[in-house]
Design a protein around this motif. Structure first.
Motif, PDB file in Angstrom:
ATOM      1  N   PRO A 132       0.839  -1.212   0.000  1.00 48.15           N
ATOM      2  CA  PRO A 132       0.000   0.000   0.000  1.00 48.15           C
ATOM      3  C   PRO A 132       0.867   1.252   0.000  1.00 48.15           C
ATOM      4  CG  PRO A 132      -0.732  -1.561   1.670  1.00 48.15           C
ATOM      5  CD  PRO A 132       0.594  -2.062   1.182  1.00 48.15           C
ATOM      6  N   LYS A 133       0.263   2.353  -0.396  1.00 48.52           N
ATOM      7  CA  LYS A 133       0.932   3.645  -0.259  1.00 48.52           C
ATOM      8  C   LYS A 133       1.227   3.919   1.209  1.00 48.52           C
ATOM      9  CE  LYS A 133      -0.851   6.479  -4.090  1.00 48.52           C
ATOM     10  NZ  LYS A 133      -1.723   7.637  -4.398  1.00 48.52           N
ATOM     11  N   PRO A 134       2.209   4.753   1.485  1.00 50.51           N
ATOM     12  CA  PRO A 134       2.383   5.193   2.871  1.00 50.51           C
ATOM     13  C   PRO A 134       1.088   5.811   3.390  1.00 50.51           C
ATOM     14  CG  PRO A 134       4.262   5.855   1.552  1.00 50.51           C
ATOM     15  CD  PRO A 134       3.246   5.295   0.593  1.00 50.51           C
ATOM     16  N   GLY A 135       0.605   5.335   4.467  1.00 42.52           N
ATOM     17  CA  GLY A 135      -0.679   5.792   4.995  1.00 42.52           C
ATOM     18  C   GLY A 135      -1.850   4.960   4.517  1.00 42.52           C
ATOM     19  N   GLY A 136      -1.594   3.998   3.592  1.00 42.65           N
ATOM     20  CA  GLY A 136      -2.652   3.101   3.131  1.00 42.65           C
ATOM     21  C   GLY A 136      -3.190   3.470   1.765  1.00 42.65           C
ATOM     22  N   GLY A 137      -3.895   2.526   1.152  1.00 38.01           N
ATOM     23  CA  GLY A 137      -4.497   2.749  -0.155  1.00 38.01           C
ATOM     24  C   GLY A 137      -3.702   2.117  -1.282  1.00 38.01           C
ATOM     25  N   PRO A 138      -4.305   2.004  -2.468  1.00 43.07           N
ATOM     26  CA  PRO A 138      -3.633   1.395  -3.626  1.00 43.07           C
ATOM     27  C   PRO A 138      -2.360   2.138  -3.985  1.00 43.07           C
ATOM     28  CG  PRO A 138      -5.986   1.689  -4.049  1.00 43.07           C
ATOM     29  CD  PRO A 138      -5.680   2.429  -2.785  1.00 43.07           C
ATOM     30  N   PRO A 139      -1.420   1.465  -4.631  1.00 38.79           N
ATOM     31  CA  PRO A 139      -0.128   2.085  -4.956  1.00 38.79           C
ATOM     32  C   PRO A 139      -0.207   3.207  -5.978  1.00 38.79           C
ATOM     33  CG  PRO A 139      -0.260  -0.153  -5.824  1.00 38.79           C
ATOM     34  CD  PRO A 139      -1.436   0.019  -4.938  1.00 38.79           C
ATOM     35  N   ASN A 140      -1.241   3.254  -6.792  1.00 44.22           N
ATOM     36  CA  ASN A 140      -1.393   4.360  -7.750  1.00 44.22           C
ATOM     37  C   ASN A 140      -2.852   4.475  -8.164  1.00 44.22           C
ATOM     38  OD1 ASN A 140      -1.855   2.366  -9.711  1.00 44.22           O
ATOM     39  ND2 ASN A 140       0.262   2.395 -10.430  1.00 44.22           N
ATOM     40  N   ASN A 141      -3.111   5.308  -9.181  1.00 39.96           N
ATOM     41  CA  ASN A 141      -4.500   5.607  -9.555  1.00 39.96           C
ATOM     42  C   ASN A 141      -5.043   4.742 -10.685  1.00 39.96           C
ATOM     43  OD1 ASN A 141      -3.196   6.620 -11.841  1.00 39.96           O
ATOM     44  ND2 ASN A 141      -4.397   8.515 -11.893  1.00 39.96           N
ATOM     45  N   TRP A 142      -4.343   3.693 -11.080  1.00 38.49           N
ATOM     46  CA  TRP A 142      -4.752   2.914 -12.241  1.00 38.49           C
ATOM     47  C   TRP A 142      -6.172   2.377 -12.058  1.00 38.49           C
ATOM     48  CZ3 TRP A 142       0.247  -0.497 -13.052  1.00 38.49           C
ATOM     49  CH2 TRP A 142       1.307   0.347 -13.428  1.00 38.49           C
ATOM     50  N   ALA A 143      -6.967   2.497 -13.129  1.00 39.31           N
ATOM     51  CA  ALA A 143      -8.374   2.106 -13.083  1.00 39.31           C
ATOM     52  C   ALA A 143      -8.616   0.874 -13.944  1.00 39.31           C
ATOM     53  CB  ALA A 143      -9.267   3.252 -13.556  1.00 39.31           C
ATOM     54  N   SER A 144      -9.601   0.092 -13.543  1.00 41.64           N
ATOM     55  CA  SER A 144      -9.972  -1.114 -14.271  1.00 41.64           C
ATOM     56  C   SER A 144     -10.769  -0.769 -15.527  1.00 41.64           C
ATOM     57  CB  SER A 144     -10.804  -2.024 -13.375  1.00 41.64           C
ATOM     58  OG  SER A 144     -11.502  -2.983 -14.128  1.00 41.64           O
ATOM     59  N   ALA A 145     -10.634  -1.599 -16.555  1.00 35.92           N
ATOM     60  CA  ALA A 145     -11.424  -1.422 -17.774  1.00 35.92           C
ATOM     61  C   ALA A 145     -12.909  -1.587 -17.519  1.00 35.92           C
ATOM     62  CB  ALA A 145     -10.969  -2.416 -18.840  1.00 35.92           C
ATOM     63  N   PHE A 146     -13.272  -2.287 -16.459  1.00 36.43           N
ATOM     64  CA  PHE A 146     -14.684  -2.490 -16.126  1.00 36.43           C
ATOM     65  C   PHE A 146     -15.164  -1.501 -15.063  1.00 36.43           C
ATOM     66  CE2 PHE A 146     -13.892  -7.001 -17.606  1.00 36.43           C
ATOM     67  CZ  PHE A 146     -14.584  -6.840 -18.780  1.00 36.43           C
ATOM     68  N   GLY A 147     -14.379  -0.453 -14.818  1.00 30.84           N
ATOM     69  CA  GLY A 147     -14.755   0.557 -13.838  1.00 30.84           C
ATOM     70  C   GLY A 147     -14.201   0.259 -12.461  1.00 30.84           C
ATOM     71  N   GLY A 148     -13.914   1.319 -11.696  1.00 30.58           N
ATOM     72  CA  GLY A 148     -13.359   1.162 -10.359  1.00 30.58           C
ATOM     73  C   GLY A 148     -11.857   0.969 -10.399  1.00 30.58           C
ATOM     74  N   PRO A 149     -11.233   0.829  -9.228  1.00 28.23           N
ATOM     75  CA  PRO A 149      -9.775   0.684  -9.174  1.00 28.23           C
ATOM     76  C   PRO A 149      -9.316  -0.654  -9.736  1.00 28.23           C
ATOM     77  CG  PRO A 149     -10.727   0.363  -7.002  1.00 28.23           C
ATOM     78  CD  PRO A 149     -11.836   0.842  -7.880  1.00 28.23           C
ATOM     79  N   SER A 150      -8.088  -0.684 -10.201  1.00 24.78           N
ATOM     80  CA  SER A 150      -7.535  -1.928 -10.745  1.00 24.78           C
ATOM     81  C   SER A 150      -6.626  -2.630  -9.738  1.00 24.78           C
ATOM     82  CB  SER A 150      -6.757  -1.642 -12.030  1.00 24.78           C
ATOM     83  OG  SER A 150      -5.667  -0.776 -11.756  1.00 24.78           O
ATOM     84  N   TRP A 151      -6.684  -2.208  -8.481  1.00 30.56           N
ATOM     85  CA  TRP A 151      -5.918  -2.853  -7.410  1.00 30.56           C
ATOM     86  C   TRP A 151      -6.884  -3.419  -6.371  1.00 30.56           C
ATOM     87  CZ3 TRP A 151      -0.755  -3.403  -7.952  1.00 30.56           C
ATOM     88  CH2 TRP A 151      -0.078  -2.526  -8.799  1.00 30.56           C
ATOM     89  N   THR A 152      -6.648  -4.648  -5.976  1.00 27.10           N
ATOM     90  CA  THR A 152      -7.453  -5.283  -4.929  1.00 27.10           C
ATOM     91  C   THR A 152      -6.528  -5.705  -3.787  1.00 27.10           C
ATOM     92  OG1 THR A 152      -9.242  -6.039  -6.365  1.00 27.10           O
ATOM     93  CG2 THR A 152      -8.864  -7.303  -4.355  1.00 27.10           C
ATOM     94  N   PHE A 153      -6.928  -5.351  -2.575  1.00 26.36           N
ATOM     95  CA  PHE A 153      -6.092  -5.641  -1.406  1.00 26.36           C
ATOM     96  C   PHE A 153      -6.315  -7.072  -0.938  1.00 26.36           C
ATOM     97  CE2 PHE A 153      -5.120  -5.240   3.232  1.00 26.36           C
ATOM     98  CZ  PHE A 153      -3.768  -4.917   3.091  1.00 26.36           C
ATOM     99  N   LYS A 208       3.106  -3.333 -18.091  1.00 25.71           N
ATOM    100  CA  LYS A 208       2.803  -2.045 -17.458  1.00 25.71           C
ATOM    101  C   LYS A 208       4.088  -1.348 -17.028  1.00 25.71           C
ATOM    102  CE  LYS A 208      -1.003  -4.537 -17.334  1.00 25.71           C
ATOM    103  NZ  LYS A 208      -1.012  -5.919 -17.863  1.00 25.71           N
ATOM    104  N   ASP A 209       3.948  -0.098 -16.704  1.00 20.96           N
ATOM    105  CA  ASP A 209       5.075   0.726 -16.290  1.00 20.96           C
ATOM    106  C   ASP A 209       5.742   0.150 -15.041  1.00 20.96           C
ATOM    107  OD1 ASP A 209       6.735   3.107 -16.204  1.00 20.96           O
ATOM    108  OD2 ASP A 209       5.483   3.750 -14.521  1.00 20.96           O
ATOM    109  N   ALA A 210       7.043  -0.063 -15.099  1.00 26.71           N
ATOM    110  CA  ALA A 210       7.766  -0.653 -13.970  1.00 26.71           C
ATOM    111  C   ALA A 210       7.787   0.270 -12.761  1.00 26.71           C
ATOM    112  CB  ALA A 210       9.194  -1.002 -14.393  1.00 26.71           C
ATOM    113  N   ARG A 211       7.663   1.583 -12.987  1.00 29.03           N
ATOM    114  CA  ARG A 211       7.707   2.538 -11.878  1.00 29.03           C
ATOM    115  C   ARG A 211       6.318   2.840 -11.311  1.00 29.03           C
ATOM    116  NH1 ARG A 211      10.856   7.254 -14.811  1.00 29.03           N
ATOM    117  NH2 ARG A 211      10.217   8.392 -12.924  1.00 29.03           N
ATOM    118  N   LEU A 212       5.285   2.225 -11.876  1.00 29.02           N
ATOM    119  CA  LEU A 212       3.910   2.370 -11.375  1.00 29.02           C
ATOM    120  C   LEU A 212       3.467   3.834 -11.302  1.00 29.02           C
ATOM    121  CD1 LEU A 212       3.749  -0.263  -8.469  1.00 29.02           C
ATOM    122  CD2 LEU A 212       3.348  -0.595 -10.907  1.00 29.02           C
ATOM    123  N   ARG A 213       3.835   4.621 -12.289  1.00 31.56           N
ATOM    124  CA  ARG A 213       3.444   6.027 -12.288  1.00 31.56           C
ATOM    125  C   ARG A 213       1.938   6.177 -12.541  1.00 31.56           C
ATOM    126  NH1 ARG A 213       8.155   7.910 -16.366  1.00 31.56           N
ATOM    127  NH2 ARG A 213       7.859   5.723 -16.989  1.00 31.56           N
TER     128      ARG A 213
END
Length: 538
Positions: A132-153, A208-213
Motif C-alpha cells: 500500500p501507499k504510505p498511509g494506506g491505499g492502492p499504490p497508484n490511480n490505475w483504473a480497471s477497464a470495467f470501472g473502479g480501481p484496478s488494485w485489490t487488497f 505495465k510501467d515498472a515505476r507504477l506512475r
C-alpha cells in the motif's frame, strides 16, 4: 520452414462460441455446435475460423478468465472434440485461429492460488503485487477497464494485486522470464494440436510501467475502454502507463518467434490504440495488428475516405492491413449505422485492402438484441447495472432456423443462455438462404469475388472521392482494377469515373450493365465495376 502467408489474402470469421450453436442441449454454445456448423462456415467462403476462448474457466467473463490454459472447459467440450473441430476445419480448407489470453488469468488458476498463499510462494512474482501507499491505499490511480480501481487488497499478505479487468482476472507479470516461458509453452501446446495461429487478446495491455506512475486523466481522445467511451463512469484516464509500454514490441517479437517454430502460423493482436500506432505495431511481432477504426468512424464518405488514406499512409512497408466492423465487445453493425446501410458496409469491409474479420451474424445483418436486467450475463453490466455498458446485446445466439422457439440455436425445450427475441427468425440462415438478395447471399457473392478477382486480394487502394454521401475507391490498377462505389445516403447518387466499365456486382440488382463515365447508385447501393476485359454475365 515454409514461408506461406495464407492470412494475407484471407478472411477471418469470428465465432463467439457461447452464442454460435448449442451442441449438447444445455443452452450454451460449444465445440460440438461449431463442429456441426463447419459446412455452413466453409460455404460462406471465408478462410479461417477465429474461436473465442474455450479453455477451462469459471466463465465470469465467458472464457476470457482462464483457469486452465491447456484444458478445454467442460461447458465447451473436451480436447477430443477440439481436435475434431480442427481436423474438420482443415478438411474443408479452413484454418483455425484460437483466442489466446496472455494478459491475465482467472483468480481460480493454480498459479494465482499459489500466489495467494504467501509473499514467498513460487508464483507470487508471476503477478503484479505491491505494498500500500504510505498511509494506506492502492499504490497508484490505475483504473480497471470495467470501472473502479484496478488494485485489490489481499489482507492475509498485506499487499495489493493488479487486474486490468475484473478482480477475478489478475494480470500476469510479463517482466518475469518464468511467465514468458510458461505462456510460450501454452502457445506450443495448441500449435502442436494443429491450430493455425492466435488472436492475442488485450495485447496492448500486456506489460505495465515498472515505476507504477499514475495515469494522467482523460483528455477526451486518448482512452479506450471495453464497451465504448462510456465504460469508465467514475474515472477516465489516458492509458499512458498501463498500455503500449516500450517493452511491448520486444515481447511481441518473442511471441512471434514461437509461432515461427511451426509452418505457416500467424499472430493477430487486439490493439485499441491510435490508428498510427496500430499500423506501426504491424511490423513489430504481429502479422495482423487489428484495426478497429471503422467501428467508431462517422458513416459518411468524407470521414471514411480520410480514415482509409490515413491508415494506408501510416502502414510501414512490412505491415499488413486489417479491417474490423463488429466484434463481441461492441454494438453490432446494423444497430450502429442502420439496417439499410449494412450491405454497403459489408461491401466496404470485404473489398478494402487487407484481411477483414467478419463477426458471426453480421453476414445476416443481425442487430443487437435487447437484454433486460433479469437476463443480463455480462460482467460489465452486472458490475454497473442500468448504465448500458453490458455486451450481451451483441452476443445474441445465432438464429439458424425460422420457426423453432429458439431459432435453431438450441432445442425448443432448453433455455438459451441469452434470450433470443421473437423476431430472430426473420434474420435466420434458413430464411436468408431462400432469398437471392438477402444479406447472407450478398456476403457469399462478395467473398466469391474476393477469390476470383486478384485486385481485391492483392491490389493497392486509391481513394477517388470524398463526398459526404458516397465513397469511391479503386483496388488495383489497369484493366484488372476494381472500382468500388458505395452510396451512403437515402437518395440516388451519380458518380463519375474514367473510361468504360461494367457492373460485376451490385447490392441492389443482378443486372450487369456496361457504363461509360458515370454510374447512378440507388439509395444505399454498393457496386463493383470492372474493366470490360473482366466482364462476365454469370
Amino acid at each position: 520452414m515454409s514461408t506461406g502467408q495464407w492470412w494475407r489474402e484471407g478472411v477471418f470469421y469470428q465465432v463467439y462460441v457461447p452464442s454460435f450453436q448449442d451442441g449438447d442441449a444445455d443452452g450454451f454454445g460449444d465445440l460440438r455446435g461449431v463442429e456441426r456448423r463447419l459446412d455452413y462456415i466453409a460455404a460462406l467462403g471465408v478462410t479461417a475460423i477465429w474461436l473465442s476462448p474455450v479453455y477451462a474457466s469459471p466463465l465470469l467473463d465467458f472464457g476470457y478468465d482462464v483457469s486452465g490454459y491447456t484444458e478445454i472447459g467442460a461447458p465447451f467440450g473436451d480436447l477430443a472434440t477440439f481436435d475434431r473441430v480442427v481436423r474438420g476445419a482443415h478438411a474443408r480448407g479452413l484454418r483455425v485461429v484460437l483466442d489466446y489470453v496472455p494478459q491475465h488469468t482467472s483468480s481460480e488458476h493454480p498459479w494465482f492460488r499459489d500466489a495467494l498463499s504467501g509473499r514467498d510462494s513460487a508464483h507470487r512474482d508471476w503477478y503484479l503485487w505491491h505494498d500500500p501507499k504510505p498511509g494506506g491505499g492502492p499504490p497508484n490511480n490505475w483504473a480497471s477497464a470495467f470501472g473502479g480501481p484496478s488494485w485489490t487488497f489481499h489482507e492475509p499478505t498485506g499487499q495489493y494485486y493488479y487486474h486490468a479487468h475484473l478482480p477475478e482476472q489478475p494480470s500476469l507479470n510479463w517482466r518475469n522470464p518464468d511467465v514468458q516461458q510458461a505462456m510460450f509453452d501454452v502457445m506450443r501446446f495448441w500449435l502442436d494440436r494443429g491450430v493455425d495461429g492466435f488472436r492475442v487478446d488485450a495485447v496492448w495491455r500486456l506489460i505495465k510501467d515498472a515505476r507504477l506512475r499514475d495515469n494522467p486523466m482523460d483528455d477526451g481522445g486518448e482512452s479506450f475502454e471495453i464497451g465504448g467511451a462510456a465504460a469508465h463512469t467514475t474515472v477516465r484516464q489516458v492509458q499512458k502507463y498501463t498500455a503500449d509500454q516500450p517493452e511491448l514490441p520486444g515481447l511481441l517479437a518473442k511471441m512471434h518467434t514461437v509461432a515461427e517454430e511451426y509452418d505457416d502460423r500467424m499472430l493477430m493482436g487486439e490493439l485499441h490504440l491510435k490508428l498510427e500506432r496500430v499500423a506501426a505495431l504491424g511490423e513489430r511481432g504481429l502479422d495482423i495488428a487489428m484495426n478497429f477504426s471503422l467501428i467508431d468512424a462517422p458513416w459518411n464518405g468524407v470521414d471514411l475516405a480520410d480514415l482509409i488514406r490515413r491508415y494506408h499512409a501510416a502502414l510501414p512497408s512490412r505491415s499488413h492491413p486489417n479491417w474490423v466492423l463488429s466484434n463481441h465487445d461492441r454494438s453490432r453493425l446494423a444497430s450502429r449505422i442502420g439496417a439499410e446501410r449494412v450491405p454497403g458496409a459489408l461491401a466496404l469491409l470485404l473489398t478494402l485492402q487487407g484481411t477483414p474479420t467478419l463477426y458471426y451474424g453480421d453476414e445476416l445483418g443481425l442487430p443487437d438484441a435487447p437484454v433486460d436486467s433479469a437476463h443480463a450475463r455480462d460482467c460489465a453490466e452486472l458490475r454497473a447495472p442500468g448504465l448500458g455498458l453490458g455486451r450481451d446485446p451483441q452476443r445474441m445466439p445465432m438464429p439458424w432456423c425460422e420457426k423453432p422457439a429458439h431459432a435453431g440455436f438450441c432445442a425448443d425445450d432448453v433455455e438459451p443462455w441469452l434470450p433470443i427475441p421473437a423476431w430472430a427468425g426473420r434474420f435466420s440462415v434458413e430464411r436468408q438462404e431462400r432469398d437471392p438478395r438477402s444479406v447472407l447471399r450478398l456476403v457469399k457473392e462478395l467473398l466469391t469475388l474476393r477469390r476470383e478477382l486478384a485486385a481485391l486480394r492483392q491490389g493497392g487502394t486509391t481513394v477517388l472521392s470524398a463526398h459526404p454521401d458516397h465513397l469511391t475507391y479503386l483496388r488495383g490498377d489497369g484493366e484488372d482494377s476494381v472500382l468500388v462505389a458505395v452510396n451512403l445516403s437515402d437518395h440516388d447518387q451519380t458518380i463519375e469515373f474514367d473510361g468504360s466499365r461494367s457492373t460485376r456486382w451490385s447490392s441492389h440488382s443482378t443486372e450487369r450493365d456496361r457504363l461509360t463515365g458515370t454510374v447512378t447508385l440507388a439509395p444505399f447501393e454498393a457496386r463493383l465495376l470492372v474493366g470490360d476485359a473482366q466482364r462476365t454475365f454469370t
